[in-house]
Design a protein around this motif. Structure first.
Motif, PDB file in Angstrom:
ATOM      1  N   HIS A   1       0.828  -1.203   0.000  1.00  0.00           N
ATOM      2  CA  HIS A   1       0.000   0.000   0.000  1.00  0.00           C
ATOM      3  C   HIS A   1       0.869   1.261   0.000  1.00  0.00           C
ATOM      4  CE1 HIS A   1      -3.845  -1.977   0.423  1.00  0.00           C
ATOM      5  NE2 HIS A   1      -3.404  -2.680   1.457  1.00  0.00           N
ATOM      6  N   ARG A   2       2.128   1.140  -0.393  1.00  0.00           N
ATOM      7  CA  ARG A   2       3.022   2.290  -0.367  1.00  0.00           C
ATOM      8  C   ARG A   2       2.558   3.417  -1.289  1.00  0.00           C
ATOM      9  NH1 ARG A   2       7.891   1.114   2.269  1.00  0.00           N
ATOM     10  NH2 ARG A   2       8.129  -1.109   2.726  1.00  0.00           N
ATOM     11  N   SER A   3       1.925   3.061  -2.386  1.00  0.00           N
ATOM     12  CA  SER A   3       1.480   4.094  -3.320  1.00  0.00           C
ATOM     13  C   SER A   3       0.229   4.813  -2.831  1.00  0.00           C
ATOM     14  CB  SER A   3       1.212   3.478  -4.701  1.00  0.00           C
ATOM     15  OG  SER A   3       0.197   2.480  -4.608  1.00  0.00           O
ATOM     16  N   ALA A   4      -0.539   4.184  -1.957  1.00  0.00           N
ATOM     17  CA  ALA A   4      -1.753   4.795  -1.395  1.00  0.00           C
ATOM     18  C   ALA A   4      -1.829   4.420   0.079  1.00  0.00           C
ATOM     19  CB  ALA A   4      -2.992   4.318  -2.141  1.00  0.00           C
ATOM     20  N   PRO A   5      -0.978   5.019   0.924  1.00  0.00           N
ATOM     21  CA  PRO A   5      -0.858   4.564   2.312  1.00  0.00           C
ATOM     22  C   PRO A   5      -2.054   4.885   3.197  1.00  0.00           C
ATOM     23  CG  PRO A   5       0.467   6.528   1.957  1.00  0.00           C
ATOM     24  CD  PRO A   5      -0.034   6.110   0.621  1.00  0.00           C
ATOM     25  N   ARG A   6      -2.886   5.843   2.812  1.00  0.00           N
ATOM     26  CA  ARG A   6      -4.005   6.257   3.669  1.00  0.00           C
ATOM     27  C   ARG A   6      -5.341   6.033   2.969  1.00  0.00           C
ATOM     28  NH1 ARG A   6      -0.015  10.087   4.268  1.00  0.00           N
ATOM     29  NH2 ARG A   6      -0.930  11.499   2.727  1.00  0.00           N
ATOM     30  N   LEU A   7      -6.297   5.513   3.730  1.00  0.00           N
ATOM     31  CA  LEU A   7      -7.652   5.365   3.200  1.00  0.00           C
ATOM     32  C   LEU A   7      -8.257   6.750   2.992  1.00  0.00           C
ATOM     33  CD1 LEU A   7      -9.147   2.504   5.417  1.00  0.00           C
ATOM     34  CD2 LEU A   7      -8.254   2.325   3.091  1.00  0.00           C
ATOM     35  N   ALA A   8      -8.780   6.996   1.811  1.00  0.00           N
ATOM     36  CA  ALA A   8      -9.316   8.315   1.488  1.00  0.00           C
ATOM     37  C   ALA A   8     -10.462   8.689   2.422  1.00  0.00           C
ATOM     38  CB  ALA A   8      -9.768   8.347   0.033  1.00  0.00           C
ATOM     39  N   ARG A   9     -11.310   7.729   2.744  1.00  0.00           N
ATOM     40  CA  ARG A   9     -12.465   8.048   3.593  1.00  0.00           C
ATOM     41  C   ARG A   9     -12.022   8.370   5.027  1.00  0.00           C
ATOM     42  NH1 ARG A   9     -12.685   3.085   1.740  1.00  0.00           N
ATOM     43  NH2 ARG A   9     -12.474   1.260   3.091  1.00  0.00           N
ATOM     44  N   LEU A  10     -10.936   7.744   5.485  1.00  0.00           N
ATOM     45  CA  LEU A  10     -10.437   8.080   6.816  1.00  0.00           C
ATOM     46  C   LEU A  10      -9.747   9.445   6.795  1.00  0.00           C
ATOM     47  CD1 LEU A  10     -10.095   7.347   9.739  1.00  0.00           C
ATOM     48  CD2 LEU A  10      -8.080   5.988   9.157  1.00  0.00           C
ATOM     49  N   GLU A  11      -9.058   9.754   5.710  1.00  0.00           N
ATOM     50  CA  GLU A  11      -8.493  11.103   5.565  1.00  0.00           C
ATOM     51  C   GLU A  11      -9.585  12.154   5.662  1.00  0.00           C
ATOM     52  OE1 GLU A  11      -5.965  12.400   2.502  1.00  0.00           O
ATOM     53  OE2 GLU A  11      -4.590  10.706   2.604  1.00  0.00           O
ATOM     54  N   ASP A  12     -10.694  11.919   4.963  1.00  0.00           N
ATOM     55  CA  ASP A  12     -11.802  12.883   4.998  1.00  0.00           C
ATOM     56  C   ASP A  12     -12.347  13.033   6.416  1.00  0.00           C
ATOM     57  OD1 ASP A  12     -11.551  13.230   2.281  1.00  0.00           O
ATOM     58  OD2 ASP A  12     -13.174  11.850   1.754  1.00  0.00           O
ATOM     59  N   GLU A  13     -12.472  11.914   7.114  1.00  0.00           N
ATOM     60  CA  GLU A  13     -12.993  11.949   8.481  1.00  0.00           C
ATOM     61  C   GLU A  13     -12.037  12.701   9.404  1.00  0.00           C
ATOM     62  OE1 GLU A  13     -15.795  11.485  11.335  1.00  0.00           O
ATOM     63  OE2 GLU A  13     -15.966  10.948   9.213  1.00  0.00           O
ATOM     64  N   VAL A  14     -10.758  12.489   9.219  1.00  0.00           N
ATOM     65  CA  VAL A  14      -9.755  13.171  10.035  1.00  0.00           C
ATOM     66  C   VAL A  14      -9.782  14.676   9.775  1.00  0.00           C
ATOM     67  CG1 VAL A  14      -7.257  13.512  10.282  1.00  0.00           C
ATOM     68  CG2 VAL A  14      -8.224  11.209  10.373  1.00  0.00           C
ATOM     69  N   ARG A  15      -9.917  15.057   8.520  1.00  0.00           N
ATOM     70  CA  ARG A  15      -9.981  16.488   8.206  1.00  0.00           C
ATOM     71  C   ARG A  15     -11.191  17.141   8.871  1.00  0.00           C
ATOM     72  NH1 ARG A  15      -7.334  14.932   3.214  1.00  0.00           N
ATOM     73  NH2 ARG A  15      -5.450  16.230   3.017  1.00  0.00           N
ATOM     74  N   ALA A  16     -12.313  16.444   8.875  1.00  0.00           N
ATOM     75  CA  ALA A  16     -13.499  16.992   9.533  1.00  0.00           C
ATOM     76  C   ALA A  16     -13.312  17.054  11.044  1.00  0.00           C
ATOM     77  CB  ALA A  16     -14.718  16.138   9.178  1.00  0.00           C
ATOM     78  N   TRP A  17     -12.701  16.013  11.596  1.00  0.00           N
ATOM     79  CA  TRP A  17     -12.487  15.911  13.039  1.00  0.00           C
ATOM     80  C   TRP A  17     -11.567  17.018  13.539  1.00  0.00           C
ATOM     81  CZ3 TRP A  17      -8.896  11.690  15.442  1.00  0.00           C
ATOM     82  CH2 TRP A  17      -9.025  11.693  16.835  1.00  0.00           C
TER      83      TRP A  17
END
Length: 439
Positions: A121-137
Motif C-alpha cells: 500500500h506504499r502508493s496509497a498509504p491512507r484510506l481516502a475516507r479516513l483522511e476525509d474523516e480526520v480532516r473533519a475531526w
C-alpha cells in the motif's frame, strides 16, 4: 557515590554494552556514577580515548548523562528496559497507569472488508475516507488540515520527526512535569530535554521563552489534558505562547492532543496562528481502545514530506485493517455517544477527587484530562503510605526534569464515592509521615 558493578570490555563497543547490561539488569541504578575515564581505562587496560568513546555512545543513546564536575551517571530514566514503571502489587487499587475505563470503551470488531491479497500500500498509504474523516475531526477544532498523515501512535510520529529534524546533542523543550515516555524517547534519541515549567494553563510563556533563547530546535507540548499536571490552554495562554514562538520561526512545534475527545476542555490550538513548522497529533487510545496504535496528524508541507518520507522507508504505511477499524468506530453513532459519556464521566470523577482533596486542605492540579497531580514533599512516603491503605499511585519522579516532587493519580476508574475515601487516606498519610505539604 561510585558504582560497585564491574564494567568489562576491551573495546568502546564492549564497554558500552557492559554498562547497558548493568543498567538493564538493575545493577546500575539511575543516578549511579560511572568511574572517571582515566580510572576505568587503567582498570581495563585500554586507552582513555576508548573509554571516552564508550561514554559518548552511552550519552548519545540516553543511557547516561554527564554532570560536569559531578561526572558521568546513569540517566534518571535510562533508555533501556529498566525504565518501565513498577508492576502494581497484588491486591492494590491501581490509580497509576493513566488508562481509560474499559467500561467506557467500544468493542473492537475487525472490519468485514479485508485488504485483498498480499500487496503493498506504499502508493496509497491512507484510506481516502479516513483522511476525509480526520480532516473533519481536526478542522472542527480549528486545526489547519491541508496536509494530514497517519502514524502508529503519537510516540511513533514524534520519534520519527525528531530523528529526521534533529541530530544527537540538539535540545528539545519539554513540559516539566511531562509525559514520561516522551521524556524517555528524547533521551533515547540522544537529544537533550530542556525543562519548561507548566501550570493549570499548560506551558508557561516565560519558561518557553527561556528555552527558545537557549537554542532548542523543537517544542513538544499538550494543549489540553496535559499529562501529568492536567493543564489546558486558555485563549490568553495560547496567544501568549504564539507571541513567544514568533521569536523561533524555524523551531518545530509538536502539539500532542492525546486525550482529544475525552479531554473535557476545548482545544485552543497553536497551529492556526501561522507557525512555520508545526504538527498537531491525535491518538484514539484514550477513547476507542488502548490497543489501537494509530495516530492522525496535520502539519505543514515540509513536516509532512519529511515524516512520510521516513515512514516510506520503514513500515511503509499504517495497516489498512487498522485504518478500517478506526474509521468504523469514528463514524459509528453508538460509539460517538459512548465517547461523549466517557468525556462527561471523566470530568465528574476528576472534579470529585479535586473537591475531596481540597476539602482536606490538599491542593492538587487537574484542569482537564484523566489525571490529577498532587505536589508533595516526599514522594516515597506518600506512595508507600497509600499502598498501606490499598491504593497504588504513580510517584512523580519519572515525570519530572526540574519540577518539584509530586504524585500522579489516574481518575478514569475512580468513582466519586471512592474519591472521598482516597482523599481521607491521603490526608492520613500526610499526617503519619509528618510531611509538610508545600503545594
Amino acid at each position: 557515590m561510585a558504582i560497585q558493578y564491574g564494567i568489562t570490555g576491551g573495546t568502546a563497543k564492549a564497554i558500552a554494552e557492559s554498562v547497558e547490561r548493568g543498567v538493564a539488569e538493575g545493577a546500575l541504578a539511575p543516578g549511579a556514577a560511572l568511574p572517571p575515564v582515566r580510572r576505568l581505562a587503567d582498570q581495563l587496560g585500554v586507552s582513555p580515548g576508548t573509554v571516552a568513546t564508550a561514554y559518548k555512545e552511552l550519552r548519545r543513546r540516553g543511557i547516561v548523562v554527564t554532570r560536569g564536575r559531578g561526572g558521568t551517571v546513569v540517566a534518571a530514566a535510562p533508555a533501556v528496559g529498566s525504565r518501565r514503571p513498577p508492576k502494581v502489587p497484588a491486591g492494590l487499587r491501581d490509580l497509576a497507569g493513566g488508562h481509560p475505563d474499559p467500561a467506557l470503551l467500544p468493542a473492537l470488531v475487525p472490519p468485514g472488508r479485508l485488504s485483498p491479497g498480499a500487496r503493498s500500500h506504499r502508493s496509497a498509504p491512507r484510506l481516502a475516507r479516513l483522511e476525509d474523516e480526520v480532516r473533519a475531526w481536526l478542522g472542527t477544532d480549528g486545526v489547519p488540515t491541508e496536509q494530514v498523515t497517519f502514524a502508529h501512535g503519537a510516540l511513533d510520529l514524534v520519534g520519527r520527526l525528531l530523528s529526521v529534524e534533529l541530530r544527537p546533542g540538539d535540545s528539545v523543550a519539554m513540559e516539566d512535569p511531562g509525559y514520561h515516555h516522551l521524556l524517555d524517547l528524547v533521551a533515547a534519541l540522544g537529544l537533550r530535554a530542556v525543562p519548561v515549567a507548566v501550570d493549570d494553563e499548560g506551558v508557561r510563556p516565560d519558561a518557553l521563552r527561556e528555552a527558545l533563547h537557549g537554542g532548542v530546535r523543537a517544542v513538544v507540548c499538550s494543549p489540553r489534558a496535559q499529562n501529568p499536571y492536567g493543564g489546558c490552554f486558555s485563549v490568553e495562554r495560547r496567544d501568549a505562547l504564539v507571541d513567544v514562538l514568533a521569536d523561533g520561526p524555524e523551531v518545530l512545534v509538536v502539539e500532542n492532543d492525546h486525550a482529544s475527545a475525552v479531554a473535557d476542555a476545548p482545544l485552543r490550538t497553536l497551529t492556526a496562528s501561522g507557525l512555520t513548522r508545526w504538527v498537531h497529533v491525535r491518538t484514539v487510545s484514550k477513547f476507542l481502545g488502548t490497543d489501537l496504535r494509530w495516530a492522525a496528524a496535520a502539519c505543514d508541507p515540509t513536516t509532512l514530506a519529511r515524516h512520510d518520507g521516513r515512514l516510506l522507508l520503514t513500515s511503509g504505511w499504517v495497516s489498512h485493517l487498522l485504518q478500517e477499524t478506526v474509521h468504523g468506530l469514528l463514524t459509528d453513532v453508538g460509539t460517538q455517544g459512548l465517547v461523549a459519556r466517557a468525556r462527561e464521566t471523566y470530568g465528574v470523577r476528576r472534579a470529585a477527587l479535586l473537591r475531596e482533596l481540597a476539602g482536606r486542605g490538599i491542593a492538587a492540579h487537574g484542569a482537564s484530562g484523566l489525571n490529577v497531580w498532587v505536589p508533595v514533599r516526599d514522594e516515597s512516603a506518600v506512595v508507600n503510605g497509600l499502598r498501606s491503605y490499598g491504593w497504588w499511585v504513580a510517584a512523580g519522579a519519572r515525570f519530572r526534569l526540574a519540577a518539584g516532587p509530586g504524585v500522579r493519580i489516574s481518575v478514569a476508574e475512580l468513582e466519586p464515592a471512592d474519591a472521598a475515601r482516597l482523599a481521607s487516606d491521603f490526608a492520613a498519610v500526610l499526617g503519619e509521615s509528618e510531611a509538610t505539604y508545600g503545594g
